[in-house]
Design an enzyme around this catalytic site. Structure first.
Site, short mmCIF file in Angstrom:
data_model
loop_
_atom_site.label_atom_id
_atom_site.label_comp_id
_atom_site.label_asym_id
_atom_site.label_seq_id
_atom_site.Cartn_x
_atom_site.Cartn_y
_atom_site.Cartn_z
NE ARG A 112 -10.24 25.31 -11.26
CZ ARG A 112 -10.41 26.42 -11.54
NH1 ARG A 112 -11.79 27.02 -12.17
NH2 ARG A 112 -10.29 27.75 -10.76
CG HIS A 139 -9.36 29.60 -5.84
ND1 HIS A 139 -8.36 28.87 -6.84
CD2 HIS A 139 -10.45 30.23 -6.91
CE1 HIS A 139 -8.94 29.60 -7.48
NE2 HIS A 139 -10.01 30.01 -8.25
CD GLN A 142 -9.29 34.54 -7.35
OE1 GLN A 142 -9.29 33.43 -8.34
NE2 GLN A 142 -8.88 36.41 -7.75
CG ASP A 234 -17.40 33.35 -5.57
OD1 ASP A 234 -17.59 33.30 -7.14
OD2 ASP A 234 -16.94 31.96 -4.92
CB CYS A 274 -12.83 34.78 -7.12
SG CYS A 274 -14.30 34.39 -7.65
NE ARG A 302 -6.01 32.77 -9.45
CZ ARG A 302 -6.39 32.17 -9.62
NH1 ARG A 302 -7.85 32.30 -10.66
NH2 ARG A 302 -6.70 30.88 -9.91
N1 CP Z 1 -11.25 32.68 -10.62
C1 CP Z 1 -11.60 31.98 -10.89
O1 CP Z 1 -10.02 30.98 -10.68
O2 CP Z 1 -11.71 31.13 -11.96
P1 CP Z 1 -11.05 30.60 -13.54
O3 CP Z 1 -12.75 29.36 -12.73
O4 CP Z 1 -11.68 30.73 -15.13
O5 CP Z 1 -9.98 29.99 -13.41
N1 NVA Z 2 -16.86 29.98 -5.82
C1 NVA Z 2 -15.96 29.53 -7.03
C2 NVA Z 2 -15.28 30.20 -8.08
C3 NVA Z 2 -15.44 30.64 -9.08
C4 NVA Z 2 -13.71 30.72 -9.43
C5 NVA Z 2 -16.75 28.35 -7.99
O1 NVA Z 2 -16.42 27.13 -6.93
O2 NVA Z 2 -17.48 27.53 -8.62
#
Ligand code: CP
Ligand code: NVA
Length: 317
Positions: A112, A139, A142, A234, A274, A302
């Site tokens: 990440r 993502h 997701q 989101d 999400c 997930r």
């Molecule tokens: N939806 C998602 O990726 O959540 P987190 O940021 O908690 O991993």
């Molecule tokens: N769009 C959001 C998703 C978090 C799971 C971010 O990148 O912060």
């Protein structure tokens, strides 16, 4: 002998990376959802025989980190937390060195980070599968869970319409690409200036044309959700955009996914997010807690979707 039986479409995924939803083809995407459903129902058991997934997370995470950890445990493997702040990555060790060294210890990496190019650099140097656990661009894990949730609600996905209202961000990008592969029409509703990336939209349109799915961008919330089978939103300010939060709240006024918008969708429409969510901003408390909401099934999925993905990438011939 291969651990996964009955999924020939997944054979080509052995040893591969998942950097983008578009790294999968339509048959592979469908097969991953079917395998995830089988794993969830207990119809398949897969043993990864102690293999190890490394987690390199440069941004906060609850769902992704925990679901990857539990997914590996359920598959008979394990995870190791390689938090950049406490590894040499945080002190500036080059990605090229880190990726080659870690490839000697672990069997896959879930990463990440901010730039997609950093993820791609890891994938270039690593000799093991690299999985996108969220970047600023995409993502993909997701999106697999999201379409698994839609499939649970409606059975057959083809011809359904998913409307995403909000920022044209990483989550929107993977929904566009994965939806197009699955034959799901994807509508993005957003204020002017918050459209998805043009290259992602073009790729989604190409994939959609090949799989019978339409991709649209609209700038009016009611038009965006009318008749849709899933309503998705989101956060307006993603991780890394904290300084834009106030300006974005002004620009997104009138874009809250609430009961008024749900009333414009198909009567069976499900509400997805999400998570994490900000009630009263991008989604109303009533929408997230109401009868149409599937957000906690979605979060659970997930785990199942990533188990399917890990099984496919780490399967042995
Ligand atoms: N939806 C998602 O990726 O959540 P987190 O940021 O908690 O991993
Ligand atoms: N769009 C959001 C998703 C978090 C799971 C971010 O990148 O912060």
């Amino acid at each position: 002998m291969a651990a996964i039986s009955g999924f020939p479409a997944l054979a080509d995924l052995r040893g591969r990376d998942l950097l983008s939803s578009a790294d999968l083809n339509a048959a592979q995407t469908k097969a991953l959802l079917d395998l995830a459903a089988d794993l969830k129902a207990g119809r398949q058991r897969i043993d990864l025989q102690g293999r190890t997934l490394g987690l390199i997370f440069s941004k906060a995470s609850t769902r992704t980190r925990v679901s990857f950890t539990v997914a590996m445990a359920r598959l008979g493997g394990q995870t190791i937390d390689l938090n950049p702040q406490v590894s040499q990555v945080g002190r500036g060790e080059p990605v090229a060195d880190t990726a080659r060294v870690l490839s000697r210890y672990v069997d896959a990496l879930a990463i990440r980070t901010f730039a997609q190019s950093e993820l791609e650099e890891y994938a270039h140097w690593a000799s093991i599968p690299v999985i996108n656990a969220l970047t600023d661009l995409e993502h993909p894990c997701q999106a697999l869970a999201d379409y698994l949730t839609l499939k649970e609600a409606f059975g057959d996905l083809s011809g359904l319409t998913l409307s995403y209202v909000g920022d044209g961000n990483n989550v929107a990008h993977s929904l566009l690409l994965c939806g197009a592969l699955l034959g799901v029409n994807v509508r993005i509703g957003c204020p002017e200036g918050y459209e998805p990336d043009a290259a992602v939209l073009e790729r989604a349109r190409e994939l959609g044309a090949a799989n019978g799915a339409a991709v649209e961008v609209l700038h009016e919330p009611v038009a965006a959700v009318r008749g849709a089978h899933a309503l998705y939103t989101d956060v307006w300010a993603s991780m890394g955009q904290e300084e834009e939060k106030a300006a974005r709240e002004r620009d997104f006024a009138g874009w809250c996914l609430d009961e008024t918008l749900i009333a414009e969708a198909d009567s069976r429409a499900i509400v997805l997010h999400c998570l994490p969510a900000y009630r009263g901003l991008e989604i109303s408390a009533g929408a997230i807690e109401g009868p149409s909401s599937r957000v906690f099934d979605q979060a659970e999925n997930r785990l199942h979707a990533q188990q399917a993905l890990l099984a496919a990438l780490l399967d042995t011939p």
